[in-house]
Design a protein around this motif. Structure first.
Motif, PDB file in Angstrom:
ATOM      1  N   ALA A  60       0.857  -1.192   0.000  1.00 45.42           N
ATOM      2  CA  ALA A  60       0.000   0.000   0.000  1.00 45.42           C
ATOM      3  C   ALA A  60       0.891   1.238   0.000  1.00 45.42           C
ATOM      4  O   ALA A  60       1.614   1.465  -0.960  1.00 45.42           O
ATOM      5  N   SER A  61       0.857   2.040   1.034  1.00 47.19           N
ATOM      6  CA  SER A  61       1.653   3.274   1.024  1.00 47.19           C
ATOM      7  C   SER A  61       3.148   2.971   0.981  1.00 47.19           C
ATOM      8  O   SER A  61       3.646   2.164   1.759  1.00 47.19           O
ATOM      9  N   PRO A  62       3.879   3.631   0.081  1.00 47.15           N
ATOM     10  CA  PRO A  62       5.334   3.420   0.028  1.00 47.15           C
ATOM     11  C   PRO A  62       6.070   4.127   1.168  1.00 47.15           C
ATOM     12  O   PRO A  62       7.254   3.923   1.367  1.00 47.15           O
ATOM     13  N   LEU A  63       5.335   4.955   1.902  1.00 49.66           N
ATOM     14  CA  LEU A  63       5.961   5.722   2.979  1.00 49.66           C
ATOM     15  C   LEU A  63       5.908   4.904   4.265  1.00 49.66           C
ATOM     16  O   LEU A  63       4.847   4.448   4.665  1.00 49.66           O
ATOM     17  N   VAL A  64       7.061   4.733   4.903  1.00 51.99           N
ATOM     18  CA  VAL A  64       7.090   3.982   6.161  1.00 51.99           C
ATOM     19  C   VAL A  64       6.945   4.964   7.315  1.00 51.99           C
ATOM     20  O   VAL A  64       7.849   5.763   7.569  1.00 51.99           O
ATOM     21  N   THR A  65       5.798   4.926   7.994  1.00 53.33           N
ATOM     22  CA  THR A  65       5.582   5.866   9.094  1.00 53.33           C
ATOM     23  C   THR A  65       5.644   5.184  10.462  1.00 53.33           C
ATOM     24  O   THR A  65       6.014   5.801  11.446  1.00 53.33           O
ATOM     25  N   ARG A  66       5.235   3.893  10.526  1.00 55.52           N
ATOM     26  CA  ARG A  66       5.320   3.127  11.779  1.00 55.52           C
ATOM     27  C   ARG A  66       6.082   1.837  11.484  1.00 55.52           C
ATOM     28  O   ARG A  66       5.472   0.778  11.299  1.00 55.52           O
ATOM     29  N   PRO A  67       7.425   1.924  11.384  1.00 55.79           N
ATOM     30  CA  PRO A  67       8.193   0.760  10.938  1.00 55.79           C
ATOM     31  C   PRO A  67       8.143  -0.434  11.899  1.00 55.79           C
ATOM     32  O   PRO A  67       8.060  -0.254  13.114  1.00 55.79           O
ATOM     33  N   ASP A  68       8.195  -1.630  11.284  1.00 60.45           N
ATOM     34  CA  ASP A  68       8.335  -2.859  12.070  1.00 60.45           C
ATOM     35  C   ASP A  68       9.757  -2.972  12.592  1.00 60.45           C
ATOM     36  O   ASP A  68      10.006  -3.550  13.637  1.00 60.45           O
TER      37      ASP A  68
ATOM     38  N   LEU B 169       0.485  12.076 -15.393  1.00 61.34           N
ATOM     39  CA  LEU B 169       0.580  12.909 -14.193  1.00 61.34           C
ATOM     40  C   LEU B 169       1.016  12.019 -13.030  1.00 61.34           C
ATOM     41  O   LEU B 169       0.206  11.319 -12.423  1.00 61.34           O
ATOM     42  N   ALA B 170       2.326  12.040 -12.807  1.00 64.77           N
ATOM     43  CA  ALA B 170       2.888  11.289 -11.676  1.00 64.77           C
ATOM     44  C   ALA B 170       3.188  12.311 -10.572  1.00 64.77           C
ATOM     45  O   ALA B 170       2.770  13.459 -10.652  1.00 64.77           O
ATOM     46  N   ASP B 171       3.902  11.912  -9.558  1.00 63.06           N
ATOM     47  CA  ASP B 171       4.377  12.882  -8.573  1.00 63.06           C
ATOM     48  C   ASP B 171       5.772  12.462  -8.146  1.00 63.06           C
ATOM     49  O   ASP B 171       6.260  11.405  -8.555  1.00 63.06           O
ATOM     50  N   GLY B 172       6.408  13.295  -7.342  1.00 61.39           N
ATOM     51  CA  GLY B 172       7.797  13.051  -6.961  1.00 61.39           C
ATOM     52  C   GLY B 172       8.014  11.696  -6.307  1.00 61.39           C
ATOM     53  O   GLY B 172       9.090  11.109  -6.416  1.00 61.39           O
ATOM     54  N   MET B 173       6.999  11.189  -5.639  1.00 60.26           N
ATOM     55  CA  MET B 173       7.107   9.879  -4.992  1.00 60.26           C
ATOM     56  C   MET B 173       7.226   8.779  -6.047  1.00 60.26           C
ATOM     57  O   MET B 173       8.113   7.928  -5.977  1.00 60.26           O
ATOM     58  N   ILE B 174       6.316   8.810  -7.033  1.00 62.39           N
ATOM     59  CA  ILE B 174       6.335   7.804  -8.099  1.00 62.39           C
ATOM     60  C   ILE B 174       7.648   7.910  -8.887  1.00 62.39           C
ATOM     61  O   ILE B 174       8.231   6.903  -9.280  1.00 62.39           O
ATOM     62  N   GLY B 175       8.110   9.132  -9.097  1.00 65.45           N
ATOM     63  CA  GLY B 175       9.346   9.333  -9.871  1.00 65.45           C
ATOM     64  C   GLY B 175      10.584   8.848  -9.145  1.00 65.45           C
ATOM     65  O   GLY B 175      11.488   8.264  -9.754  1.00 65.45           O
ATOM     66  N   GLN B 176      10.623   9.083  -7.827  1.00 62.86           N
ATOM     67  CA  GLN B 176      11.852   8.832  -7.072  1.00 62.86           C
ATOM     68  C   GLN B 176      11.944   7.445  -6.456  1.00 62.86           C
ATOM     69  O   GLN B 176      13.030   6.969  -6.167  1.00 62.86           O
ATOM     70  N   MET B 177      10.787   6.804  -6.214  1.00 65.19           N
ATOM     71  CA  MET B 177      10.885   5.528  -5.507  1.00 65.19           C
ATOM     72  C   MET B 177      11.282   4.392  -6.460  1.00 65.19           C
ATOM     73  O   MET B 177      11.101   4.497  -7.672  1.00 65.19           O
ATOM     74  N   MET B 178      11.844   3.340  -5.873  1.00 67.28           N
ATOM     75  CA  MET B 178      12.223   2.165  -6.658  1.00 67.28           C
ATOM     76  C   MET B 178      11.279   1.024  -6.324  1.00 67.28           C
ATOM     77  O   MET B 178      10.966   0.794  -5.161  1.00 67.28           O
ATOM     78  N   GLU B 179      10.838   0.332  -7.380  1.00 65.79           N
ATOM     79  CA  GLU B 179      10.028  -0.875  -7.203  1.00 65.79           C
ATOM     80  C   GLU B 179      10.405  -1.856  -8.303  1.00 65.79           C
ATOM     81  O   GLU B 179      11.051  -1.482  -9.278  1.00 65.79           O
ATOM     82  N   GLY B 180       9.938  -3.075  -8.146  1.00 61.31           N
ATOM     83  CA  GLY B 180      10.148  -4.062  -9.195  1.00 61.31           C
ATOM     84  C   GLY B 180       9.256  -3.737 -10.375  1.00 61.31           C
ATOM     85  O   GLY B 180       8.120  -3.319 -10.197  1.00 61.31           O
ATOM     86  N   VAL B 181       9.766  -3.895 -11.585  1.00 64.91           N
ATOM     87  CA  VAL B 181       8.967  -3.595 -12.767  1.00 64.91           C
ATOM     88  C   VAL B 181       9.301  -4.595 -13.887  1.00 64.91           C
ATOM     89  O   VAL B 181      10.458  -4.927 -14.100  1.00 64.91           O
ATOM     90  N   THR B 182       8.242  -5.092 -14.508  1.00 67.75           N
ATOM     91  CA  THR B 182       8.414  -5.932 -15.689  1.00 67.75           C
ATOM     92  C   THR B 182       8.060  -5.067 -16.897  1.00 67.75           C
ATOM     93  O   THR B 182       6.925  -4.591 -17.010  1.00 67.75           O
ATOM     94  N   LEU B 183       9.033  -4.848 -17.749  1.00 73.13           N
ATOM     95  CA  LEU B 183       8.825  -3.909 -18.856  1.00 73.13           C
ATOM     96  C   LEU B 183       8.190  -4.601 -20.058  1.00 73.13           C
ATOM     97  O   LEU B 183       8.457  -5.771 -20.322  1.00 73.13           O
ATOM     98  N   PRO B 184       7.327  -3.873 -20.767  1.00 78.97           N
ATOM     99  CA  PRO B 184       6.727  -4.449 -21.966  1.00 78.97           C
ATOM    100  C   PRO B 184       7.782  -4.637 -23.061  1.00 78.97           C
ATOM    101  O   PRO B 184       8.797  -3.949 -23.072  1.00 78.97           O
TER     102      PRO B 184
END
Lengths: 178, 352
Positions: A60-68, B169-184
């Motif tokens: 869900a949220s990528p922000l960790v506010t209450r970490p385990d 329309l993304a935001d700085g969070m979507i732009g900066q965070m890293m996640e696993g991605v399977t590219l087309p």
């Protein structure tokens, strides 16, 4: 299983790299992962923090506010981690740099002298890998058994000679948790 | 064989998706928090022997995109909020001339130069036609790195199909965070929609194509605008997209897009554990907005969560036709709502 970890230290300690490698390994172990860094503009010495989540479910949220679990790499990060760690959470403290006791008596506190262990191995720069080994042992969330392959792609060719030392540092970190 | 999952920043994933979608030309100008996207294109467009230009300004970049796209090329630019404001004139011209292009906005906090932290204050600008004149363009709002890649990849086809700009329309969070991605897989250029309207390559045609937004005869211009708006109606029917969860028994429906929707997902899960009947309705296309879906839910209670002072909430009120009680919870200035904050708001509204 969802493990939310908050990592904090100062720039140059490898906090950001530790967060990236933690989720990289998690992804290779078929977990859903999110890594969100927060750092100062300084090249070294500024704040360095990372919110990392590994889970068997959609995150869900990528922000960790209450970490385990919270990683305290330096003295300045202690009050921050004391404030946000969830009730009964795990706090792993780099006891080489943090010489005081935490006020969080509810927490499972693990002290690992990361800098001292890393220096014994040959370079203080491995302190972050010692810590990551401890985190793996303490939480069991990411096994790190695919770390060698991950490091092969994480490091450029000129740095691959450091892989055995990194793996050794992980092992020492795991041992330190006992 | 399934494609390998890669760990990428949202900005990089959008860059790679654009390369694979067949982006022929990228024009940009640096601004935080989207710099990794420009940097990615600088490296990889050249590797693919395509066009990369770091323009001298955002205004210049968008007009380069306009020019390249008018020739039929798949062209793209990216920026963040203040930079996207500068591009609005060019976007209005492109909409007026029916020129497809892809624009990525990795939004930050505003107004003005504001800050570099994530925000969702550009909803009005993106969905209302941020420049002058009567127009809309497609707006897609990803919630994850995977979706940022998928929607960027698809945006090129949507833009070509409907002959209009498509904005991510993304935001700085979507732009900066890293996640696993399977590219087309990379798109075969042969599958692209032909562009007989493009300038150049006259071929067997006797007439020259003019790609232009100028319309000096009011009678003709009015007709042309009506034709374009009829196309908008088609888009509203076919392009609109959303995600919904747990609406059937919901006493309260959370509505949010992008990063806020991720926060709401967590809050909804926490609420359900407490026995509270909470659902989630996430618009994926912000324009066209899922008007019909919201209309069908008119009468239900809503809580809209945004990283702004409240913008999408106006659309939720509009399309529930005054029949729903619509509450709002927002953080702004670069602050991000937490799952705990939203849960507290849910409990306050449901008095539980």
């Amino acid at each position: 299983m969802t493990e939310k970890t908050f990592m904090a230290g100062f720039g140059g300690q490898g906090v950001i790299s530790m967060g990236q490698l933690w989720v990289y390994c998690g992804m290779k172990e078929d977990l859903e992962v999110t890594f969100f860094p927060f750092y100062g503009a300084e090249k070294r010495g500024g704040i360095a923090r990372a919110s990392v989540i590994v889970s068997t479910e959609e995150i869900a949220s990528p922000l960790v506010t209450r970490p385990d679990s919270a990683i305290v790499m330096n003295m300045d990060s202690l009050p921050l981690c004391e404030a946000n760690l969830k009730q009964g959470g795990t706090m792993i403290i780099n006891s080489s740099l943090v010489k005081v006791e935490t006020k969080r008596t509810d927490a499972r506190v693990i002290k690992v002298p990361c800098n001292d262990i890393a220096e014994k191995l040959g370079d203080v720069k491995f302190a972050n890998m010692v810590m990551m080994g401890a985190l793996s042992k303490a939480t069991g969330a990411v096994k790190l058994d695919k770390l060698e392959a991950v490091l092969m792609s994480f490091f450029g060719p000129s740095k691959q000679k450091f892989i055995p030392m990194n793996l050794k540092a992980i092992e020492e970190g795991m041992k330190a948790v006992g | 064989m399934a494609a390998e999952k890669r760990l990428m920043k949202g900005n990089e994933a959008m860059g790679e998706a654009a390369v694979r979608a067949g982006c022929d030309a990228y024009f940009g100008y640096p601004i935080t928090p989207q710099n990794e996207l420009t940097a990615y294109m600088a490296k990889h467009m050249i590797d693919h022997k395509r066009v990369f230009i770091q323009a001298e300004s955002e205004v210049s970049a968008i007009n380069m995109v306009y020019g390249a796209a008018a020739t039929g090329a798949r062209a793209m630019t990216s920026s963040s909020s203040p930079g996207v404001s500068l591009k609005q004139e060019g976007i209005s011209y492109a909409c007026g001339a029916d020129v497809p292009m892809v624009i990525v906005n990795v939004a930050r906090s505003g107004p003005g130069l504001g800050g570099i932290s994530p925000a969702q204050g550009d909803y009005f600008q993106s969905t209302r036609g941020g420049g002058h004149g009567d127009y809309h363009h497609i707006v897609l709002a990803p919630k994850s790195v995977q979706e940022a890649a998928d929607l960027t990849f698809e945006a090129f086809d949507l833009a070509d199909e409907w002959r209009m700009p498509a904005m991510i329309l993304a935001d700085g969070m979507i732009g900066q965070m890293m996640e696993g991605v399977t590219l087309p897989e990379a798109k075969d250029p042969a599958t692209r929609k032909p562009k007989p309207w493009a300038v150049g390559n006259k071929g067997k045609r006797t007439e020259l194509n003019h790609v232009d937004s100028t319309q000096l005869v009011p009678e003709n211009f009015e007709k042309a605008l009506h034709v374009r708006y009829a196309r908008y109606d088609e888009i509203k029917k076919t392009v609109v997209r959303w995600e919904e969860q747990n609406l059937e028994d919901a006493d309260l429906i959370l509505s949010a897009y992008g990063t806020s929707a991720r926060v709401c997902l967590g809050a909804m899960q926490m609420a359900r554990k407490l026995g509270l009947k909470v659902g989630l309705l996430r618009p994926i296309t912000l324009w066209p907005f899922p008007e019909q879906r919201f209309g069908a839910l008119a009468g239900k209670r809503f809580l809209v969560v945004e990283m702004s002072m409240g913008q999408m909430v106006e659309d939720v009120r509009l399309y529930t036709h005054g029949k729903s009680e619509v509450s709002f919870y927002g953080r702004c200035g670069g602050m991000i709502p937490t799952e705990e904050d939203v849960l507290a708001e849910i409990r306050r509204i449901l008095k539980k």
